[in-house]
Design a protein around this motif. Structure first.
Motif, PDB file in Angstrom:
ATOM      1  N   ARG A   1       0.827  -1.208   0.000  1.00 23.47           N
ATOM      2  CA  ARG A   1       0.000   0.000   0.000  1.00 23.47           C
ATOM      3  C   ARG A   1       0.868   1.267   0.000  1.00 23.47           C
ATOM      4  NH1 ARG A   1      -3.804   3.260   3.062  1.00 23.47           N
ATOM      5  NH2 ARG A   1      -5.769   3.078   1.960  1.00 23.47           N
ATOM      6  N   SER A   2       1.942   1.216   0.763  1.00 23.31           N
ATOM      7  CA  SER A   2       2.820   2.401   0.836  1.00 23.31           C
ATOM      8  C   SER A   2       3.487   2.678  -0.508  1.00 23.31           C
ATOM      9  CB  SER A   2       3.887   2.220   1.920  1.00 23.31           C
ATOM     10  OG  SER A   2       4.933   1.374   1.466  1.00 23.31           O
ATOM     11  N   MET A   3       3.473   1.671  -1.399  1.00 19.53           N
ATOM     12  CA  MET A   3       4.084   1.831  -2.714  1.00 19.53           C
ATOM     13  C   MET A   3       3.033   2.054  -3.802  1.00 19.53           C
ATOM     14  SD  MET A   3       6.871  -1.141  -1.936  1.00 19.53           S
ATOM     15  CE  MET A   3       7.904  -1.082  -3.409  1.00 19.53           C
TER      16      MET A   3
ATOM     17  N   LYS B   1      16.951  -0.370   6.472  1.00 15.94           N
ATOM     18  CA  LYS B   1      16.942   1.092   6.385  1.00 15.94           C
ATOM     19  C   LYS B   1      15.609   1.607   5.859  1.00 15.94           C
ATOM     20  CE  LYS B   1      19.455   4.585   3.757  1.00 15.94           C
ATOM     21  NZ  LYS B   1      20.524   4.761   2.752  1.00 15.94           N
ATOM     22  N   ASN B   2      15.100   0.979   4.832  1.00 17.10           N
ATOM     23  CA  ASN B   2      13.825   1.395   4.246  1.00 17.10           C
ATOM     24  C   ASN B   2      12.672   1.126   5.198  1.00 17.10           C
ATOM     25  OD1 ASN B   2      15.819   0.159   2.292  1.00 17.10           O
ATOM     26  ND2 ASN B   2      14.607   1.395   0.890  1.00 17.10           N
TER      27      ASN B   2
ATOM     28  N   SER C   1      12.537   3.692   7.899  1.00 17.77           N
ATOM     29  CA  SER C   1      12.032   4.956   7.372  1.00 17.77           C
ATOM     30  C   SER C   1      10.514   4.931   7.235  1.00 17.77           C
ATOM     31  CB  SER C   1      12.697   5.224   6.010  1.00 17.77           C
ATOM     32  OG  SER C   1      12.085   6.291   5.356  1.00 17.77           O
ATOM     33  N   LEU C   2       9.966   3.866   6.700  1.00 15.03           N
ATOM     34  CA  LEU C   2       8.510   3.782   6.497  1.00 15.03           C
ATOM     35  C   LEU C   2       7.775   3.651   7.827  1.00 15.03           C
ATOM     36  CD1 LEU C   2       8.613   1.543   3.325  1.00 15.03           C
ATOM     37  CD2 LEU C   2       7.769   3.887   3.401  1.00 15.03           C
TER      38      LEU C   2
ATOM     39  N   ASP D   1       8.006   7.223   9.523  1.00 16.19           N
ATOM     40  CA  ASP D   1       7.163   8.229   8.870  1.00 16.19           C
ATOM     41  C   ASP D   1       5.682   7.882   8.949  1.00 16.19           C
ATOM     42  OD1 ASP D   1       9.496   9.435   8.246  1.00 16.19           O
ATOM     43  OD2 ASP D   1       9.435   9.026   6.101  1.00 16.19           O
TER      44      ASP D   1
ATOM     45  N   LYS E   1       4.122   5.524   7.508  1.00 20.04           N
ATOM     46  CA  LYS E   1       3.527   4.991   6.279  1.00 20.04           C
ATOM     47  C   LYS E   1       3.171   3.516   6.434  1.00 20.04           C
ATOM     48  CE  LYS E   1       5.710   8.449   3.356  1.00 20.04           C
ATOM     49  NZ  LYS E   1       6.759   8.760   2.373  1.00 20.04           N
TER      50      LYS E   1
ATOM     51  N   TYR F   1      25.668   0.496   3.393  1.00 20.57           N
ATOM     52  CA  TYR F   1      24.522   0.088   2.588  1.00 20.57           C
ATOM     53  C   TYR F   1      24.954  -0.400   1.215  1.00 20.57           C
ATOM     54  CZ  TYR F   1      20.153   0.035   0.096  1.00 20.57           C
ATOM     55  OH  TYR F   1      19.090  -0.375  -0.660  1.00 20.57           O
TER      56      TYR F   1
ATOM     57  N   THR G   1      12.504   4.276  -4.589  1.00 21.34           N
ATOM     58  CA  THR G   1      12.905   3.582  -3.367  1.00 21.34           C
ATOM     59  C   THR G   1      11.930   3.912  -2.251  1.00 21.34           C
ATOM     60  OG1 THR G   1      15.203   3.802  -4.081  1.00 21.34           O
ATOM     61  CG2 THR G   1      14.815   3.223  -1.775  1.00 21.34           C
ATOM     62  N   ALA G   2      11.066   2.964  -1.913  1.00 18.91           N
ATOM     63  CA  ALA G   2      10.142   3.195  -0.804  1.00 18.91           C
ATOM     64  C   ALA G   2      10.962   3.361   0.472  1.00 18.91           C
ATOM     65  CB  ALA G   2       9.179   2.019  -0.667  1.00 18.91           C
ATOM     66  N   GLY G   3      10.680   4.430   1.180  1.00 21.39           N
ATOM     67  CA  GLY G   3      11.461   4.719   2.374  1.00 21.39           C
ATOM     68  C   GLY G   3      12.727   5.507   2.086  1.00 21.39           C
ATOM     69  N   GLY G   4      12.996   5.785   0.822  1.00 23.92           N
ATOM     70  CA  GLY G   4      14.164   6.573   0.452  1.00 23.92           C
ATOM     71  C   GLY G   4      13.788   8.010   0.138  1.00 23.92           C
TER      72      GLY G   4
ATOM     73  N   SER H   1       3.623   8.785  -3.829  1.00 14.41           N
ATOM     74  CA  SER H   1       2.619   7.711  -3.765  1.00 14.41           C
ATOM     75  C   SER H   1       3.276   6.339  -3.761  1.00 14.41           C
ATOM     76  CB  SER H   1       1.654   7.820  -4.959  1.00 14.41           C
ATOM     77  OG  SER H   1       2.236   7.298  -6.142  1.00 14.41           O
ATOM     78  N   MET H   2       4.558   6.298  -4.135  1.00 14.83           N
ATOM     79  CA  MET H   2       5.283   5.037  -4.148  1.00 14.83           C
ATOM     80  C   MET H   2       6.229   4.908  -2.954  1.00 14.83           C
ATOM     81  SD  MET H   2       5.847   5.246  -8.254  1.00 14.83           S
ATOM     82  CE  MET H   2       6.651   3.681  -8.613  1.00 14.83           C
ATOM     83  N   GLY H   3       6.043   5.752  -1.953  1.00 13.24           N
ATOM     84  CA  GLY H   3       6.752   5.576  -0.689  1.00 13.24           C
ATOM     85  C   GLY H   3       7.982   6.420  -0.495  1.00 13.24           C
TER      86      GLY H   3
ATOM     87  N   LYS I   1      10.246   9.797   0.279  1.00 14.91           N
ATOM     88  CA  LYS I   1      10.260  11.106   0.922  1.00 14.91           C
ATOM     89  C   LYS I   1      10.727  12.106  -0.134  1.00 14.91           C
ATOM     90  CE  LYS I   1      12.693   9.315   4.284  1.00 14.91           C
ATOM     91  NZ  LYS I   1      13.361   8.962   5.555  1.00 14.91           N
TER      92      LYS I   1
ATOM     93  N   LYS J   1      -4.601   9.519  -4.491  1.00 18.76           N
ATOM     94  CA  LYS J   1      -3.202   9.391  -4.074  1.00 18.76           C
ATOM     95  C   LYS J   1      -2.316  10.432  -4.759  1.00 18.76           C
ATOM     96  CE  LYS J   1      -3.720   4.554  -2.814  1.00 18.76           C
ATOM     97  NZ  LYS J   1      -3.464   3.147  -3.155  1.00 18.76           N
TER      98      LYS J   1
END
Lengths: 352, 352, 352, 352
Positions: free
Chosen positions: B193-195, B303-304, B307-308, B311, B313, C98, D171-174, D194-196, D198, D313
């Motif tokens: 969903r976050s993606m 790491k990802n 972050s999610l 935040d 998400k 990373y 990159t989700a979370g990137g 919308s794809m995660g 920041k 979204k």
């Protein structure tokens, strides 16, 4: 040009023969092709027997591996001209569904719907077991002079092999394993080899000998080897093959494929048989993070196949063992089905 | 700092309890971590019962989902300092085999070989069901202040979910289907969903309700739905889901996954159970050119995930239902195993 | 074993010579290597002249393309043994950042930081212009008996070529263009060829002749061809090359690369020179949706390079033109820098 | 239905106005669309001024960002029906060249050749600055009831943004960086979000404020920031953005993009201006192994764009600032070109 031609007409399961029928006219965007060479595909005999996963409307002309000459142009055709030597592919997408637009016309969402423009020649609409047929230009590719019609007839099946190596990728300098030494297996092995792979072939008898002759770096005779994955591990320093191509469709070989691939490696399922379900070692798939790809036909690859054939990097002629005139279609199919006389790829010549 | 700590010690299958043992010293490249929060993984109870696919050398301390505070530094450590708040991951590769060097340290070719530097914490070497443990810095990640220790303890399992969505890719604006509404399933659904995916969840009861609360756009109750793939097709305009995540490990769900994905779509096998083999509809895999990915653990994703989580998400706290002190480990495991009291993720606090 | 060895010692820009120095001791995780063959890299002379983009701490021993024999083991080394024949690569990542963890150790985030375990041998720490050096085992690979030390010394530069073809992919049955016929260019062309590409080489004189001998299917002499992209279009039926490898670093060739690639094709920038900025036709990059990849060194490829060398699919020996003993280092460098005597790859033998 | 309609007719550079002309008839495979909403694209004014990279045959009707209602069906159309609400895209490939068949119809090898079926509506054939136009069904997509015509008119430009995020991956979370806060930049930022991702936006004034309102997590005002890459490094812990989207087309921003991306990261070039060449720091591209993707239009993405718009979204309405009737086309273009009155996306309503 006369207006009748010879064609194989199937009227019921297991009932078919050569008849004189009208030559089809090319619609807009199509050309009429004089068929010069046809290869029998492993899926043709089940279709003739009424045992295919796809059932055409009868009467019907099968066949989808062919080459020929452009004989007449439909309206709006400017990219081909009469006399062009061509090879064909069997899938013609509708051209406007999501899958077609994004390049997967082999997975057309309008599959089988003739009114929406989809054609699967030799399956959902008449094919090439005939002296002529009309084809959408999307499915045809010019061939160079040094490629014979018989070789060019193998572009369609070889395209399935090429799709397999495209979906898995091939590790140059790595090992690939092909299970199944029929025509598709041997062609797949050759494509992997042309992309830098050291090739291992599992098979037996004359076909395994043919594999060796056509480029298999290692061969494993399954009639003499109890532990196929063990044999693969020995060749690959205990790591497994980078890519495994399952081309036999036999029960058990999918498990062998998964047990023979390296951790994180790629498996392609190419061989289709009457079996619809198989036991698969899913725990190994998870623990070794294995990737498995179903392979259907040959999207966007014919150009590459023609190039590799013409440059001699993949030997198509090497898998051809027999040739028959169209009138001998039943004899040809029988020989092919029963692997008689060490038959591999059997060719039909509509004009002999 | 005292030199003894509380730890769960397993001495035989089904025999374990909390004991006072020496605090381990960090080797070069390692740090000592004060464990602040531990999550029970679905693979922990089988391990404690001696029924895991991996058998540790006894006596042994299990556990691999954790967060904590850096307490002491081994030689050569410059990137972490005492007092850093961290989350861990369980896989520590040898660092020099082909798979480690190319980024797949979850598939380390020296898996299980302690002398070559590999560690699978909580499986092949002691884990986090304890007040302290030493970890290679490769496996630790600093966490921001707004991330609680309990949430951070879920970075390891959530990393498996993130690996799943990485291997399949996620179609922004498309549909994803998650089968299995345990913690991994609900986290996977949230990552998809976050993606940008519209999410469909298959499950039942309170867990399915939790899925809905945590972001499932569509839910399918398998106790009330005879035809799961049919229900998915209805939601997806007859096309199937772009990605399917099999997170239950139940027999039959892999077939559901394959029947619910779109032509050319991606299936991830995430859920592992006691079942090692399953019937798989291979013909469909081939005809619809489906891609299946085994998913093991969580390489390169922590790491990802952090972050999610940080935040907001992906809601990690939302799947936590219970918390116990370390002394109540048996009670915690029993509740978790039997899904008592609507238990989802059960947390152990070594210092309560 | 004696405790002194010959080594090239650089004490200031343009000041270097062979001296007797202590043999370095292998640290834990390292082995001492007896250097058998060294290749001069195009980046070595600028470094010796103090004009490199990287400046080592002096005194310093350069060199990073080498092969040798394991002479002694550091603590904890179990995967190599004394007497093993090996080839090396120059990049040794920290192993825990990373980028290292995800497979891009050539882009280590701790680049140049010796205290964090990073090494760029021959750049940030002593290299192989010596009779011995110690290396982390992450950077060493066993070689088969049929691979000579001279060939094996080319594994490091050839790895840059292999990284280029990995980043672009290679279209089997398609066309690739290589601009620049130095050793890296000719090796890149050969790798593309080993992966099924029809190869086009741009160069001149004896090097272009060597390219042809080593597998270029088409050659374009830039001294005689005003319009390089036009010549490429003629060969490729007006479509352009599927992949273009810019290996010269010359001004203007990046524009040629972009103008010679097909719509949607791949360009690799491999050649590095003293030029830091270039004019690039960005509008064409956008309108033709071209993909450009910077190529740095050789991560995760040495195993593949060794295999392709050993199987004769890529001819490393073919680009070697001269061999010198270590004592003649200045003469060797001078010949190399000035392309004297049709010099291509120049080899140093520390033990001659 | 009447047989005349209002349309903008361009007769010479800078000479255009609204006229009454014949309503075009849909050919086979086409439908007639009643145009409900049109957005002015940044490429329209240069085209009207005769300064575009593409020159249409005059007289001509520009415009390619639109939505509408199916008014009449050409022969053979079964997938759309009269009354369907639709959004369009401008590129219509020939459907049979290699690029079209493999999914890159935006790079059709028959670009501009009307006789081969290619259309670039509003560029090589009449567009949507009119009350009606006929379109090949390949270019049309049904829209849900909750999507307004004005929002739907942005599917075409938003598709370019979606293509950008597809080519780079997100990159989700990137972190992602978008340079340029025009409509395309703000839409690209929103898709990345919308794809995660920041999101970091570089811009100034009211547009930067709008970016913030529409989801930019960080904003950098280039009028107040001397060192853009430095500001990005500060936000991203010194690592750089995972993906950078250059959406301004200004000189210098490509260099900023390359200096702001992480080692091994992805850069998309989206913004096109009158500049055809730029200085690019190629050495950094090589040393940091950066990947650069030219982005042309919007292949295979409209379905996803519609979904993300309809689900809220991505906020399309948020970038619309002005609306004009067709008769005020000159006033609308002038306001748009000069960014008057804080104009962003300017909409034309052919039926007001």
């Amino acid at each position: 040009m006369q207006n009748k031609m010879k064609a194989v007409i199937m009227t019921a399961p297991n009932q078919y023969g050569v008849e004189l029928v009208d030559i089809p006219k090319p619609a807009p965007g199509e050309v009429l092709v004089k068929i010069m060479s046809v290869a029998i595909c492993g899926s043709d005999p089940p279709l003739l027997a009424g045992e295919s996963y796809q059932t055409p409307t009868l009467p019907f002309t099968p066949g989808h591996e062919f080459s020929g000459i452009v004989e007449a142009l439909g309206d709006g055709v400017t990219d081909l001209k009469v006399g062009d030597r061509i090879a064909g592919e069997s899938h013609c997408g509708c051209g406007y569904c999501y899958n077609c637009k994004s390049g997967s016309y082999n997975l057309c969402l309008n599959f089988g719907k003739l009114d929406k423009g989809h054609r699967h020649y030799g399956f959902t609409t008449n094919g090439c077991y005939a002296q002529y047929n009309s084809y959408n230009i999307k499915t045809l590719h010019k061939i160079p002079d040094n490629l014979s019609y018989d070789e060019a007839a193998l572009c369609d099946p070889a395209g399935t092999s090429f799709n397999a190596v495209t979906l898995t990728g091939v590790t140059a300098g790595g090992y690939s394993l092909t299970i199944g030494d029929g025509p598709i297996g041997i062609l797949t092995m050759q494509f992997a080899r042309s992309m830098g792979s050291k090739t291992i072939m599992v098979g037996c008898g004359n076909r395994l000998a043919m594999s060796k002759k056509l480029g298999a770096d290692y061969t494993i005779d399954f009639t003499k080897t109890a532990d196929i994955p063990g044999a693969v591990m020995e060749i690959t320093d205990g790591l497994g093959a980078d890519e495994v191509f399952e081309c036999s469709g036999a029960p058990g070989t999918t498990t062998q494929a998964i047990q023979s691939v390296r951790r994180g490696g790629q498996v392609a399922l190419v061989g289709m048989s009457s079996i619809t379900e198989m036991m698969v070692p899913v725990r190994s798939v998870i623990l070794d993070q294995i990737h498995i790809h179903g392979v259907r036909a040959n999207p966007n690859v014919t150009k590459n196949v023609i190039s590799l054939f013409a440059d001699g990097k993949v030997n198509a002629a090497g898998v051809i063992t027999h040739r028959f005139p169209l009138d001998d279609i039943k004899q040809a199919v029988e020989l092919f089905v029963n692997n008689k006389d060490e038959a591999m790829k059997v060719i039909i010549h509509p004009w002999d």
